[in-house]
Structures are given as structure tokens and as C-alpha cells.
Design an enzyme around this catalytic site. Structure first.
Site, PDB file in Angstrom:
ATOM      1  CE1 TYR A 129     -13.220   2.999  -9.652  1.00  0.00           C
ATOM      2  CE2 TYR A 129     -15.447   2.320 -10.263  1.00  0.00           C
ATOM      3  CZ  TYR A 129     -14.324   2.186  -9.458  1.00  0.00           C
ATOM      4  OH  TYR A 129     -14.304   1.226  -8.473  1.00  0.00           O
ATOM      5  CB  VAL A 182      -0.147   0.255  -7.886  1.00  0.00           C
ATOM      6  CG1 VAL A 182      -0.133  -0.710  -6.717  1.00  0.00           C
ATOM      7  CG2 VAL A 182      -1.407   1.117  -7.893  1.00  0.00           C
ATOM      8  CG  ASN A 192      -8.063  -4.282  -3.357  1.00  0.00           C
ATOM      9  OD1 ASN A 192      -9.282  -4.374  -3.485  1.00  0.00           O
ATOM     10  ND2 ASN A 192      -7.514  -3.480  -2.438  1.00  0.00           N
ATOM     11  CG  ASP A 230      -2.163   0.791   1.109  1.00  0.00           C
ATOM     12  OD1 ASP A 230      -3.243   0.183   1.122  1.00  0.00           O
ATOM     13  OD2 ASP A 230      -2.084   2.038   0.972  1.00  0.00           O
ATOM     14  CE  LYS A 246     -12.018  -0.260 -10.597  1.00  0.00           C
ATOM     15  NZ  LYS A 246     -10.977  -0.976  -9.851  1.00  0.00           N
TER      16      LYS A 246
HETATM   17  N1  LIG Z   1     -15.907   0.190  -2.118  1.00  0.00           N
HETATM   18  C1  LIG Z   1     -16.642   0.046  -3.197  1.00  0.00           C
HETATM   19  O1  LIG Z   1     -17.852   0.386  -3.213  1.00  0.00           O
HETATM   20  C2  LIG Z   1     -16.055  -0.587  -4.442  1.00  0.00           C
HETATM   21  C3  LIG Z   1     -16.936  -1.048  -5.427  1.00  0.00           C
HETATM   22  C4  LIG Z   1     -16.425  -1.625  -6.583  1.00  0.00           C
HETATM   23  C5  LIG Z   1     -15.060  -1.753  -6.737  1.00  0.00           C
HETATM   24  N2  LIG Z   1     -14.216  -1.305  -5.776  1.00  0.00           N
HETATM   25  C6  LIG Z   1     -12.776  -1.455  -6.007  1.00  0.00           C
HETATM   26  O2  LIG Z   1     -12.204  -2.145  -4.934  1.00  0.00           O
HETATM   27  C7  LIG Z   1     -10.845  -1.745  -4.765  1.00  0.00           C
HETATM   28  C8  LIG Z   1     -10.588  -1.400  -3.307  1.00  0.00           C
HETATM   29  O3  LIG Z   1     -11.486  -0.385  -2.922  1.00  0.00           O
HETATM   30  P1  LIG Z   1     -11.833  -0.071  -1.398  1.00  0.00           P
HETATM   31  O4  LIG Z   1     -13.285   0.181  -1.343  1.00  0.00           O
HETATM   32  O5  LIG Z   1     -11.234  -1.068  -0.494  1.00  0.00           O
HETATM   33  O6  LIG Z   1     -11.075   1.338  -1.258  1.00  0.00           O
HETATM   34  P2  LIG Z   1     -10.384   2.030   0.010  1.00  0.00           P
HETATM   35  O7  LIG Z   1     -10.232   3.455  -0.393  1.00  0.00           O
HETATM   36  O8  LIG Z   1     -11.106   1.688   1.265  1.00  0.00           O
HETATM   37  O9  LIG Z   1      -8.941   1.321   0.085  1.00  0.00           O
HETATM   38  C9  LIG Z   1      -8.049   1.428  -0.988  1.00  0.00           C
HETATM   39  C10 LIG Z   1      -6.641   1.129  -0.503  1.00  0.00           C
HETATM   40  O10 LIG Z   1      -5.798   1.248  -1.652  1.00  0.00           O
HETATM   41  C11 LIG Z   1      -4.681   2.067  -1.327  1.00  0.00           C
HETATM   42  N3  LIG Z   1      -4.221   2.749  -2.522  1.00  0.00           N
HETATM   43  C12 LIG Z   1      -4.863   3.717  -3.230  1.00  0.00           C
HETATM   44  N4  LIG Z   1      -4.099   4.133  -4.239  1.00  0.00           N
HETATM   45  C13 LIG Z   1      -2.944   3.431  -4.186  1.00  0.00           C
HETATM   46  C14 LIG Z   1      -1.765   3.412  -4.952  1.00  0.00           C
HETATM   47  N5  LIG Z   1      -1.586   4.261  -5.963  1.00  0.00           N
HETATM   48  N6  LIG Z   1      -0.804   2.537  -4.635  1.00  0.00           N
HETATM   49  C15 LIG Z   1      -0.945   1.691  -3.582  1.00  0.00           C
HETATM   50  N7  LIG Z   1      -2.026   1.675  -2.802  1.00  0.00           N
HETATM   51  C16 LIG Z   1      -3.019   2.531  -3.101  1.00  0.00           C
HETATM   52  C17 LIG Z   1      -5.193   3.035  -0.257  1.00  0.00           C
HETATM   53  O11 LIG Z   1      -4.136   3.574   0.515  1.00  0.00           O
HETATM   54  C18 LIG Z   1      -6.129   2.132   0.539  1.00  0.00           C
HETATM   55  O12 LIG Z   1      -5.440   1.462   1.565  1.00  0.00           O
HETATM   56  C19 LIG Z   1     -10.623  -0.592  -5.757  1.00  0.00           C
HETATM   57  O13 LIG Z   1      -9.977  -1.095  -6.918  1.00  0.00           O
HETATM   58  C20 LIG Z   1     -12.029  -0.139  -6.103  1.00  0.00           C
HETATM   59  O14 LIG Z   1     -12.098   0.431  -7.394  1.00  0.00           O
HETATM   60  C21 LIG Z   1     -14.682  -0.726  -4.627  1.00  0.00           C
END
Ligand SMILES: NC(=O)c1ccc[n+]([C@@H]2O[C@H](COP(=O)([O-])OP(=O)(O)OC[C@H]3O[C@@H](n4cnc5c(N)ncnc54)[C@H](O)[C@@H]3O)[C@@H](O)[C@H]2O)c1
Length: 253
Positions: free
Chosen positions: A156, A64, A90, A37, A160
């Protein structure tokens, strides 16, 4: 709880939210986990929590969107645990729900760099190692916006969809070498993801959430990690190249 025994898994974005729960659930299934992270405080806290619970966790600070970081993440994981069996792409960020006419170049670039190029580079780096090791499994985190058109902003939705395409490409081209690549496409999951988005595009937000009253429920991180365990484990050995909607049937309507 032994479905991932002796496996080593890198999970990006595992300092919080869905990624953190996937890391914990993989560890519970016997995997050694790499917490990757860019939020150093969050990743250190996650490593400390998992270690205190008796699990093997190793932290790597990685953005990333930066190629050297991604390469170092994989190299450090191999140096620490001798191998990598599972990669979960992720880490991801939102796009402030910016509709086509309101897309800001900075948002577009950020979303592409993190959510798309980051995934490509991690797969590019790990695949030769998987081949050398006789196989491996990739789980990508797409979104319901990777399967439908109107539920997110333009950038987005575009990235995706691209993650779904890359998943099928990798599955079809590397399946014969023992590599499986699948993607999860969640609808809304209870994390800080939406709260992390500042300055929402009000038009984009309004049109993207028009059908939200038809979403059966908001999912939990545990519900997503259950799918991630299945896709990483041998239980899904016949599944390669799928995008699995995790939306309680929302997109089925
Ligand atoms: N929460 C939702 O409703 C939802 C729905 C569909 C898809 N997603 C996808 O799920 C994944 C995780 O989402 P989440 O809800 O856990 O988000 P979140 O914001 O709670 O957590 C994301 C994590 O990723 C880390 N992060 C962000 N950018 C980064 C980078 N450039 N390099 C390394 N780490 C990085 C952040 O520090 C954080 O710890 C994402 O790809 C998101 O698009 C989420």
C-alpha cells in the site's frame, strides 16, 4: 453551489465511502456524474439516490483492475454525456497492513492492479480525450502512506507513493495542454475501508499504528470531498502536481 456546472466527472469507487461523497458533492456543484464501481448493488443504489435527489448520475460497472472495463468506463461516459472533464481515481483497496517480511504475492498483485495500474490505465485512456477537448482535471486518491513510510503495509505504501509520482509526472508533462493532475493524501477517514480488510498482518498492524495516538482526528468523507471539489474546480487553476495531505497535521509532526 455552481463550481462544477456543465462539467462531467467520472469517479471510480463511488458506490461507497469517499468516492460516493465526492460524487454527491460534485453533483451538488452542478456536475453530471459517472458512478463507476465494481459493486453493482452499491453503484445502482448510489445512482438511484442521486437521481432521486434531482441530480444527473450514470452508472458503469467497472473493475479498475481490468483494462477493457476501464476503457469502456471512459467510452460509455463520453457516449452518455458527450464528454468528460474530470476524472477522480478513487477506487482502492488495502493490503492487510502486510509488513515487508509478510507480504503475500496475491495481496501485492491485487493492490498493484487496483490502486496503481487502474489509475495509470484510466489516465492513459482519458488524457487524449482531454487534449481533444482543450483540457481536463484529474484528482487521484493517494494516502498519507504515499507521503510517509511507516503508516501502512509495504504494498500500500509503495503504490500510494507511486500515485504521487504519477500525479507529478502527468501534471508536468500535460500541464501545457490544459490538464491538471493533483492528488489527495488522507490519513484515516471514517469509511468501511479498514473493515473491508480481512486477516490483518498482526505485526504490520502493530508497527503501522504506533503513531496513531498522535493523529489529531479521524476525518470525514465530507472533509475529503471539499478538497476534491477545490482540486477539480477552476478555484485551484494555479495548482498542478501537488499531493495535498488531508490529515489534520498528523504528518507535520
Ligand atoms: N478510508 C481511509 O481511511 C483512507 C485513507 C487514505 C486513503 N484512502 C483511499 O481512499 C480511496 C477510497 O477509500 P474508501 O475509504 O472510500 O474505501 P471504501 O472501501 O469505503 O470504498 C471503496 C469503493 O471502491 C470500490 N472498489 C474497490 N475496488 C474496486 C475495483 N477494483 N474497481 C472498482 N471499484 C472498486 C468499492 O466497491 C467501494 O465502493 C482508496 O483509494 C483508499 O486507498 C482511504
Amino acid at each position: 453551489m455552481t463550481r462544477l456546472v456543465n462539467k462531467v466527472a467520472i469517479i471510480t469507487g463511488s458506490g461507497a465511502g469517499i468516492g460516493k461523497e465526492i460524487a454527491r458533492s460534485y453533483a451538488k456543484e452542478g456536475a453530471k456524474v459517472v458512478i463507476a464501481d465494481f459493486n453493482e448493488e452499491a453503484l445502482n443504489a448510489t445512482v438511484a439516490e442521486l437521481t432521486a435527489e434531482g441530480f444527473e448520475a450514470f452508472g458503469v460497472k467497472v473493475n479498475v483492475a481490468v483494462e477493457e472495463d476501464v476503457n469502456r468506463m471512459v467510452d460509455d461516459a463520453i457516449a452518455h454525456f458527450s464528454k468528460v472533464d474530470i476524472l477522480v481515481n478513487n477506487a482502492g483497496v488495502g493490503d492487510q497492513m502486510q509488513a515487508a517480511a509478510n507480504v503475500q504475492d496475491a495481496t501485492w498483485s491485487r493492490v498493484i492492479d487496483i490502486n496503481l495500474t487502474g489509475v495509470m490505465r484510466a489516465m492513459r485512456k482519458v488524457i487524449p480525450h482531454f487534449i481533444e477537448n482543450g483540457g481536463g482535471t484529474i484528482v487521484n486518491m493517494a494516502s498519507i502512506s504515499g507521503l510517509t513510510g511507516g503508516r501502512g503495509g509495504l504494498a500500500y505504501t509503495a503504490v500510494k507513493h507511486a500515485v504521487v509520482g504519477m500525479t507529478k509526472n502527468v501534471a508536468s508533462q500535460y500541464g501545457p495542454q490544459g490538464i491538471r493532475c493533483n492528488t489527495i493524501a488522507p490519513a484515516q477517514i471514517a469509511t468501511n475501508f479498514a473493515a473491508n480488510m480481512q486477516d490483518m498482518d498482526q505485526f504490520g498492524l502493530e508497527v503501522a499504528t504506533r503513531g496513531v495516538n498522535l493523529m489529531p482526528k479521524v476525518g470525514t468523507v465530507e472533509e475529503v470531498s471539499n478538497i476534491a471539489i477545490f482540486l477539480a474546480s477552476d478555484e485551484s487553476s494555479l495548482i498542478n502536481g501537488v499531493a495535498l495531505a488531508a490529515d489534520a497535521g498528523w504528518s507535520a509532526y
